[in-house]
Design a protein around this motif. Sequence first.
Motif, PDB file in Angstrom:
ATOM      1  N   MET A  28     -48.869   7.132 -39.607  1.00  0.00           N
ATOM      2  CA  MET A  28     -49.538   5.828 -39.691  1.00  0.00           C
ATOM      3  C   MET A  28     -49.569   5.166 -38.316  1.00  0.00           C
ATOM      4  O   MET A  28     -50.560   4.536 -37.937  1.00  0.00           O
ATOM      5  CB  MET A  28     -48.814   4.932 -40.700  1.00  0.00           C
ATOM      6  N   SER A  29     -48.487   5.331 -37.564  1.00  0.00           N
ATOM      7  CA  SER A  29     -48.445   4.788 -36.207  1.00  0.00           C
ATOM      8  C   SER A  29     -49.530   5.435 -35.347  1.00  0.00           C
ATOM      9  O   SER A  29     -50.266   4.755 -34.633  1.00  0.00           O
ATOM     10  CB  SER A  29     -47.058   5.022 -35.590  1.00  0.00           C
ATOM     11  N   ALA A  30     -49.653   6.748 -35.456  1.00  0.00           N
ATOM     12  CA  ALA A  30     -50.674   7.479 -34.691  1.00  0.00           C
ATOM     13  C   ALA A  30     -52.073   6.985 -35.070  1.00  0.00           C
ATOM     14  O   ALA A  30     -52.944   6.829 -34.214  1.00  0.00           O
ATOM     15  CB  ALA A  30     -50.546   8.979 -34.944  1.00  0.00           C
ATOM     16  N   ALA A  41     -49.129  -0.376 -34.871  1.00  0.00           N
ATOM     17  CA  ALA A  41     -48.720   0.949 -34.370  1.00  0.00           C
ATOM     18  C   ALA A  41     -47.246   0.917 -33.965  1.00  0.00           C
ATOM     19  O   ALA A  41     -46.469   1.812 -34.319  1.00  0.00           O
ATOM     20  CB  ALA A  41     -49.590   1.364 -33.186  1.00  0.00           C
ATOM     21  N   LYS A  42     -46.854  -0.146 -33.261  1.00  0.00           N
ATOM     22  CA  LYS A  42     -45.449  -0.283 -32.837  1.00  0.00           C
ATOM     23  C   LYS A  42     -44.528  -0.452 -34.035  1.00  0.00           C
ATOM     24  O   LYS A  42     -43.446   0.115 -34.098  1.00  0.00           O
ATOM     25  CB  LYS A  42     -45.297  -1.531 -31.948  1.00  0.00           C
ATOM     26  N   TRP A  43     -44.971  -1.259 -34.983  1.00  0.00           N
ATOM     27  CA  TRP A  43     -44.164  -1.532 -36.189  1.00  0.00           C
ATOM     28  C   TRP A  43     -43.914  -0.233 -36.947  1.00  0.00           C
ATOM     29  O   TRP A  43     -42.783   0.070 -37.344  1.00  0.00           O
ATOM     30  CB  TRP A  43     -44.901  -2.543 -37.072  1.00  0.00           C
ATOM     31  N   MET A  44     -44.967   0.554 -37.120  1.00  0.00           N
ATOM     32  CA  MET A  44     -44.846   1.825 -37.846  1.00  0.00           C
ATOM     33  C   MET A  44     -43.956   2.807 -37.084  1.00  0.00           C
ATOM     34  O   MET A  44     -43.196   3.566 -37.684  1.00  0.00           O
ATOM     35  CB  MET A  44     -46.225   2.453 -38.060  1.00  0.00           C
ATOM     36  N   ARG A  45     -44.034   2.768 -35.783  1.00  0.00           N
ATOM     37  CA  ARG A  45     -43.209   3.665 -34.976  1.00  0.00           C
ATOM     38  C   ARG A  45     -41.727   3.320 -35.141  1.00  0.00           C
ATOM     39  O   ARG A  45     -40.877   4.195 -35.280  1.00  0.00           O
ATOM     40  CB  ARG A  45     -43.635   3.545 -33.509  1.00  0.00           C
TER      41      ARG A  45
END
Length: 173
Positions: A28-30, A41-45
């Motif tokens: 999801m981040s990707a 993106a940062k949150w998912m990472r």
Amino acid sequence: MKLPSALQDALNAQIKNELQAHYNYLGMSAHFEQTAYLGFAKWMRLQSQEEYGHAMKLYDYLRERNATIELQTIDAPKTSYDCGPVEIFEITLKQEQGVTQQINDLYELALNQKDYATLQFLTWFLQEQVEEENTVSDIIDRLRLASDNTAGLLRLDDEAGRRAAQGGGRAKA
Ligand SMILES: [Fe+2]
Ligand SMILES: [Fe+2]
């Protein structure tokens, strides 16, 4: 006390489940990296890193119990979604609800096996799931409110990114 083998198998399966969640969030981040939503993106990472941490907590517990660690195959995650952030966070919530069910089942098994140390160990995960479901529900509520309002969505994205940067990753306002 030796860890009952049914419990050992179930804890090993949960390592896999947490690593699958880790990998799904990384996917999801990707996906978000290829959109304007770099905060999500940062949150998912960060979320992905947390799931890795959960897997390692289980790994270390098996190690401490002198049990056998078995690492299982995980599936390749999706790295591209044909939907907006609300739908992706809805998928996230479903995933977390699924993990909650897995932890509940593990708890029940430990109870049936009268393995009280494992019951105690699992309480952390029970609480963690309450927090995770709550955090994701809050994000969904706010994304729904913003709806198609670009400025609102970007504000939420920015907030998610800043939380991730602070190392919290959670909506603990
Ligand atoms: Fe987890
Ligand atoms: Fe989680």
